[in-house]
Write a protein that holds these residues in place. Structure first.
Motif, mmCIF file in Angstrom:
data_model
loop_
_atom_site.group_PDB
_atom_site.id
_atom_site.type_symbol
_atom_site.label_atom_id
_atom_site.label_comp_id
_atom_site.label_asym_id
_atom_site.label_seq_id
_atom_site.Cartn_x
_atom_site.Cartn_y
_atom_site.Cartn_z
ATOM 1 N N MET A 32 0.823 -1.213 0.000
ATOM 2 C CA MET A 32 0.000 0.000 0.000
ATOM 3 C C MET A 32 0.853 1.257 0.000
ATOM 4 O O MET A 32 0.560 2.221 -0.698
ATOM 5 C CB MET A 32 -0.982 -0.011 1.187
ATOM 6 N N ASP A 33 1.981 1.224 0.749
ATOM 7 C CA ASP A 33 2.892 2.359 0.793
ATOM 8 C C ASP A 33 3.555 2.568 -0.564
ATOM 9 O O ASP A 33 3.699 3.703 -1.032
ATOM 10 C CB ASP A 33 3.954 2.174 1.872
ATOM 11 N N GLU A 34 3.967 1.465 -1.219
ATOM 12 C CA GLU A 34 4.583 1.567 -2.537
ATOM 13 C C GLU A 34 3.600 2.110 -3.559
ATOM 14 O O GLU A 34 3.967 2.919 -4.413
ATOM 15 C CB GLU A 34 5.082 0.187 -2.995
ATOM 16 N N ASN A 35 2.385 1.657 -3.461
ATOM 17 C CA ASN A 35 1.356 2.118 -4.393
ATOM 18 C C ASN A 35 1.033 3.597 -4.180
ATOM 19 O O ASN A 35 0.831 4.339 -5.142
ATOM 20 C CB ASN A 35 0.081 1.265 -4.225
ATOM 21 N N ALA A 36 1.046 4.047 -2.953
ATOM 22 C CA ALA A 36 0.746 5.440 -2.645
ATOM 23 C C ALA A 36 1.884 6.360 -3.114
ATOM 24 O O ALA A 36 1.650 7.492 -3.528
ATOM 25 C CB ALA A 36 0.523 5.622 -1.144
ATOM 26 N N SER A 37 3.114 5.868 -3.057
ATOM 27 C CA SER A 37 4.263 6.706 -3.446
ATOM 28 C C SER A 37 4.390 6.808 -4.974
ATOM 29 O O SER A 37 4.990 7.751 -5.466
ATOM 30 C CB SER A 37 5.558 6.168 -2.838
ATOM 31 N N SER A 38 3.840 5.878 -5.700
ATOM 32 C CA SER A 38 3.997 5.941 -7.159
ATOM 33 C C SER A 38 2.868 6.621 -7.861
ATOM 34 O O SER A 38 2.066 7.283 -7.532
ATOM 35 C CB SER A 38 4.123 4.565 -7.765
#
Length: 157
Positions: free
Chosen positions: A151-157
C-alpha cells in the motif's frame, strides 16, 4: 270556449303521443344502462363495477342509472350525476386532478419506494460483504506487514 278547451285537450294528447315515440325502447335502455354501469365503481366493493357487484347499494345505483337513462340523459350526463352524488371514486377511471392524485400516483410511489429500499439494501449488503472480505483481522502479522508495504509503494507511485 268549448273550442279552446277542445284544442287544449287535443294539443296535450298529441304532445303525450310525441313524448312516447321519443322514449327509448327497453333493449336500448338495458344496453345503455349496462354500458354505463361497467364504467361506475361499486362504492361498497371498491374493486368491481356496479354491473358486476351483488351489493344492495350497487343494485340501487343500477336502478338510478336506468332512471336517468329513461329520463333522456346522455351517458356523460349520467356519469356526471353519479360523480356529483358519490364523488370521483365512483368512476372506474377517475379524472386526474389534485383531489385524485392519491388514487393515481400512490401505486407509483409504493413501487418507487420499494425499489429505492431494495437498491439501498443491496448496496449496504455489498459494502458489508466487501468489508468482511478485506478485513485485517484474518491476516497474520506477516501478511499485514506485507500488505502495508504494498500500500505504501502504491501510494508513493
Amino acid at each position: 270556449m268549448l273550442r279552446a278547451l277542445f284544442l287544449s285537450f287535443a294539443l296535450l294528447s298529441a304532445s303525450a303521443a310525441f313524448a312516447q315515440s321519443a322514449e327509448l325502447d327497453d333493449a336500448t335502455v338495458e344496453q345503455r344502462t349496462e354500458d354505463i354501469s361497467r364504467t361506475l365503481r361499486c362504492v361498497v366493493c371498491q374493486n368491481q363495477s356496479i354491473a358486476d357487484s351483488n351489493a344492495t347499494l350497487a343494485e340501487d345505483m343500477r336502478r338510478l342509472v336506468e332512471v336517468r337513462v329513461r329520463a333522456g340523459d346522455t351517458d356523460d350526463e349520467v356519469r356526471a350525476y353519479m360523480q356529483t352524488n358519490y364523488g370521483d371514486f365512483v368512476l372506474m377511471s377517475p379524472p386526474v386532478k389534485p383531489t385524485t392524485y392519491l388514487l393515481w400516483f400512490s401505486p407509483l410511489l409504493i413501487v418507487g419506494g420499494g425499489l429505492i429500499w431494495y437498491v439501498m439494501s443491496a448496496r449496504k449488503r455489498a459494502a458489508e460483504a466487501t468489508e468482511t472480505e478485506l478485513g485485517d483481522e484474518d491476516l497474520s502479522a506477516e501478511e499485514q506487514a506485507r500488505l502495508q508495504k504494498l500500500m505504501d509503494e502504491n501510494a508513493s507511485s
